[in-house]
Design an enzyme around this catalytic site. Structure first.
Site, PDB file in Angstrom:
ATOM      1  N   CYS A 182      -4.404  13.518  13.651  1.00 56.52           N
ATOM      2  CA  CYS A 182      -4.413  12.126  13.250  1.00 56.52           C
ATOM      3  C   CYS A 182      -4.317  11.294  14.515  1.00 56.52           C
ATOM      4  CB  CYS A 182      -3.211  11.860  12.360  1.00 56.52           C
ATOM      5  SG  CYS A 182      -2.867  10.143  12.136  1.00 56.52           S
TER       6      CYS A 182
ATOM      7  N   ARG B 273       1.430  14.650  13.492  1.00 57.87           N
ATOM      8  CA  ARG B 273       1.829  14.441  12.102  1.00 57.87           C
ATOM      9  C   ARG B 273       1.739  15.700  11.232  1.00 57.87           C
ATOM     10  NH1 ARG B 273      -0.388   8.635  10.082  1.00 57.87           N
ATOM     11  NH2 ARG B 273       1.458   8.624   8.809  1.00 57.87           N
TER      12      ARG B 273
ATOM     13  N   ASP C 100       5.238   0.529  11.804  1.00 52.57           N
ATOM     14  CA  ASP C 100       3.992  -0.077  11.334  1.00 52.57           C
ATOM     15  C   ASP C 100       3.837  -1.537  11.761  1.00 52.57           C
ATOM     16  OD1 ASP C 100       3.186   2.279  10.237  1.00 52.57           O
ATOM     17  OD2 ASP C 100       3.522   1.724   8.149  1.00 52.57           O
TER      18      ASP C 100
ATOM     19  N   LYS D 141       0.840  -1.213   0.000  1.00 52.61           N
ATOM     20  CA  LYS D 141       0.000   0.000   0.000  1.00 52.61           C
ATOM     21  C   LYS D 141       0.868   1.254   0.000  1.00 52.61           C
ATOM     22  CE  LYS D 141      -1.688   1.547   4.087  1.00 52.61           C
ATOM     23  NZ  LYS D 141      -1.379   2.955   4.357  1.00 52.61           N
ATOM     24  N   ASN D 142       1.898   1.265   0.856  1.00 49.64           N
ATOM     25  CA  ASN D 142       2.686   2.489   1.007  1.00 49.64           C
ATOM     26  C   ASN D 142       3.596   2.765  -0.184  1.00 49.64           C
ATOM     27  OD1 ASN D 142       1.443   2.939   3.401  1.00 49.64           O
ATOM     28  ND2 ASN D 142       3.215   2.486   4.699  1.00 49.64           N
TER      29      ASN D 142
HETATM   30  C1  UD1 Z   1       4.677   6.853   6.196  1.00 50.01           C
HETATM   31  C2  UD1 Z   1       3.784   5.645   6.062  1.00 50.01           C
HETATM   32  C3  UD1 Z   1       3.300   5.176   7.430  1.00 50.01           C
HETATM   33  C4  UD1 Z   1       4.490   4.950   8.362  1.00 50.01           C
HETATM   34  C5  UD1 Z   1       5.409   6.176   8.392  1.00 50.01           C
HETATM   35  C6  UD1 Z   1       6.691   5.941   9.171  1.00 50.01           C
HETATM   36  C7  UD1 Z   1       2.775   5.949   3.886  1.00 50.01           C
HETATM   37  C8  UD1 Z   1       1.568   6.236   3.092  1.00 50.01           C
HETATM   38  N1  UD1 Z   1       2.669   5.981   5.223  1.00 50.01           N
HETATM   39  O1  UD1 Z   1       3.875   7.895   6.751  1.00 50.01           O
HETATM   40  O2  UD1 Z   1       2.554   3.960   7.254  1.00 50.01           O
HETATM   41  O3  UD1 Z   1       4.019   4.700   9.664  1.00 50.01           O
HETATM   42  O4  UD1 Z   1       5.782   6.547   7.038  1.00 50.01           O
HETATM   43  O5  UD1 Z   1       7.388   4.854   8.667  1.00 50.01           O
HETATM   44  O6  UD1 Z   1       3.821   5.648   3.339  1.00 50.01           O
HETATM   45  N2  UD1 Z   1       6.828  14.605  10.447  1.00 50.01           N
HETATM   46  C9  UD1 Z   1       6.987  15.941  10.734  1.00 50.01           C
HETATM   47  N3  UD1 Z   1       6.845  16.842   9.706  1.00 50.01           N
HETATM   48  C10 UD1 Z   1       6.553  16.456   8.424  1.00 50.01           C
HETATM   49  C11 UD1 Z   1       6.401  15.076   8.148  1.00 50.01           C
HETATM   50  C12 UD1 Z   1       6.560  14.167   9.192  1.00 50.01           C
HETATM   51  O7  UD1 Z   1       7.239  16.327  11.876  1.00 50.01           O
HETATM   52  O8  UD1 Z   1       6.436  17.320   7.539  1.00 50.01           O
HETATM   53  C13 UD1 Z   1       6.979  13.616  11.554  1.00 50.01           C
HETATM   54  C14 UD1 Z   1       5.707  12.815  11.777  1.00 50.01           C
HETATM   55  O9  UD1 Z   1       4.816  13.488  12.641  1.00 50.01           O
HETATM   56  C15 UD1 Z   1       6.237  11.530  12.387  1.00 50.01           C
HETATM   57  C16 UD1 Z   1       7.596  11.367  11.674  1.00 50.01           C
HETATM   58  O10 UD1 Z   1       7.935  12.659  11.163  1.00 50.01           O
HETATM   59  O11 UD1 Z   1       6.446  11.686  13.763  1.00 50.01           O
HETATM   60  C17 UD1 Z   1       7.601  10.357  10.553  1.00 50.01           C
HETATM   61  O12 UD1 Z   1       6.574  10.672   9.627  1.00 50.01           O
HETATM   62  P1  UD1 Z   1       6.684  10.308   8.085  1.00 50.01           P
HETATM   63  O13 UD1 Z   1       7.904   9.503   7.838  1.00 50.01           O
HETATM   64  O14 UD1 Z   1       6.503  11.561   7.284  1.00 50.01           O
HETATM   65  O15 UD1 Z   1       5.422   9.393   7.901  1.00 50.01           O
HETATM   66  P2  UD1 Z   1       4.369   9.394   6.711  1.00 50.01           P
HETATM   67  O16 UD1 Z   1       5.064   9.674   5.410  1.00 50.01           O
HETATM   68  O17 UD1 Z   1       3.218  10.242   7.079  1.00 50.01           O
END
Ligand code: UD1
Length: 428
Positions: free
Chosen positions: A125, A130, A315, A22-23
């Site tokens: 969320c 996030r 995950d 999915k991801n």
């Molecule tokens: C993706 C995955 C999700 C997985 C996560 C971490 C997809 C669709 N989803 O989510 O299943 O759990 O990676 O492996 O691929 N953060 C910030 N600022 C930002 C972006 C992120 O502070 O602009 C923080 C988030 O709050 C979190 C951390 O960084 O604490 C990691 O998030 P991120 O790697 O961005 O996760 P997703 O891409 O949302």
């Protein structure tokens, strides 16, 4: 709302086909916005999140056709043709973005292709705040002007995007993907420093290369992209889902069963295999995937820390916790990626688990058995951890809010049923 009823205690035996990730599928679908040619994606899982992304892309002007099923190795994965001849709209509405945070992945491609985008802020969320600041900061460094008003990100790049050196202060999977797509059509060179290394990012990068992008350092912390004027169509098969693989490996272990995970890639689950090995669970590569079973009679308590790839994935944190509830000894599970990802703890405790949370760590003391109960979860991975607990618990577990599972696990009840689980979906 549908429910799932599970009666625990049956060892699972047999085969489970692992679906496409999915991801990986979600960013790959968004990449269709980068070209006016057809992007053909195979091995797509059939999931609610994929439907949400398809609906969003259709609103933006992508014409999507189901082009049959890919049948490599007898596996039925979907094949989609996505073609965005012209961008019809550059606005991603709140109604869809609030359903699925990964909708933010259209921001980079829209900006790169047509110099503007309006994307709803994803909002709060269940598993933490996030934010999307890293996405926005990176795009600003590529020359975008970004304004936040009325709950929307208003981004413009009137003079197009210009390559830059972007150093992520903390690594983010989604921000790395958004920037990778945007930089592919920017002028000049972009360097993404402290990029994430998740296999799903590598999958996206390889597809972009097949579309004509110039990308070096795939799978490393520094990705270098030389922007090109135009990307073309391509065909791409999506990588197997390593989170689904880990989840069903734990289903085999927790039930004292033996399951061959067909199509699983052992190369993607190194850290998971290492943790399971310490817990006395064997993962053996086979010709068709990976086989999961216990090494000896018991699962042993082991300490686990979630980390970015190649570390143990967040995950799979809820699932390994479910497994540790019935282990011999104690396990300290530390969550370092999300600040609020222990919502499964009270539900597991209601089933008899002994878990104490201290900040970002949970101490799990193994108990002899769990007892079935009505439970509900607030996110996808927490829900599936309760399914695992239900598979080993005495009596009936009724899982509410099944829509979380539909977002990320293809045909979960059917796959478990085929291995001998006593599980049924109750339609309401
Ligand atoms: C993706 C995955 C999700 C997985 C996560 C971490 C997809 C669709 N989803 O989510 O299943 O759990 O990676 O492996 O691929 N953060 C910030 N600022 C930002 C972006 C992120 O502070 O602009 C923080 C988030 O709050 C979190 C951390 O960084 O604490 C990691 O998030 P991120 O790697 O961005 O996760 P997703 O891409 O949302």
């Amino acid at each position: 709302m549908d429910k799932i009823r599970i009666r625990g205690g049956r060892p699972l035996q047999g085969e489970i086909q692992i679906s496409g990730a999915k991801n990986a599928a979600l960013p790959l679908m968004a990449a269709a916005l980068l070209t006016d040619d057809t992007l053909c994606l195979s091995n797509l899982p059939h999931l609610a999140d994929i439907t949400t992304m398809a609906t969003l892309l259709a609103q933006l002007g992508v014409v999507i056709n189901l082009n049959g099923q890919s049948t490599d190795d007898g596996h039925i994965g979907r094949v989609l043709d996505l073609r965005c001849r012209d961008i019809g709209s550059t606005r991603a509405d709140y109604d869809l973005v609030r359903k699925m945070r990964a909708s933010i992945l259209v921001l980079g491609p829209l900006l790169a292709r047509c110099g503007q985008a309006q994307v709803s802020l994803p909002g709060g969320c269940a598993i933490g705040t996030r934010p999307v600041d890293l996405h926005l900061k990176g795009l600003t460094q590529l020359g975008a002007e970004i304004d936040l008003r009325e709950g929307y990100i208003h981004a413009t790049a009137p003079r197009g995007l210009q390559g830059a050196r972007i150093i992520f202060p903390t690594a983010s999977v989604g921000a790395t993907e958004n920037l990778l797509m945007a930089a592919s059509l920017a002028r000049g060179r972009t360097e993404l420093v402290n990029a994430e290394r998740e296999p799903e990012i590598g999958d996206l990068a390889r597809c972009l290369v097949a579309m004509g992008a110039s990308i070096a350092g795939i799978g490393t912390e520094t990705i270098v992209i030389d922007g090109v004027e135009r990307l073309h169509g391509a065909r791409h098969a999506i990588v197997p889902d390593r989170i689904e693989t880990g989840t069903y490996a734990m289903a085999a272990a927790i039930t004292h069963g033996d399951i061959e995970l067909i199509g699983a890639d052992p190369g993607l689950i190194g850290a998971v295999a290492e943790v399971l090995d310490r817990a006395q669970v064997r993962l053996e590569p086979t010709n068709r995937g990976v086989r999961a079973s216990r090494k000896d009679g018991v699962i042993r308590g082991v300490d686990i820390i979630t980390e970015p790839y190649p570390g143990f994935p967040t995950d799979l944190q809820a699932q390994i916790m479910a497994m540790m509830t019935v282990a011999e000894g104690a396990a300290m599970i530390t969550e370092t990626i999300f600040e609020n990802r222990f919502m499964h703890v009270p539900e597991l405790s209601r089933m008899g688990a002994n878990i104490t949370v201290h900040g970002s760590s949970a101490m799990v003391r193994g108990v002899g058995s769990l007892i079935g109960a009505p439970v509900m979860a607030t996110d996808l991975r927490a829900s599936v951890s309760l399914v695992l607990a239900g598979l080993v618990a005495e009596g009936d577990t009724i899982l509410n809010r099944v829509y979380h599972l539909d977002r990320g696990y293809e045909r979960l009840t059917e796959k478990l049923l085929a291995c001998g689980a006593d599980i049924e979906r109750l339609k309401t």
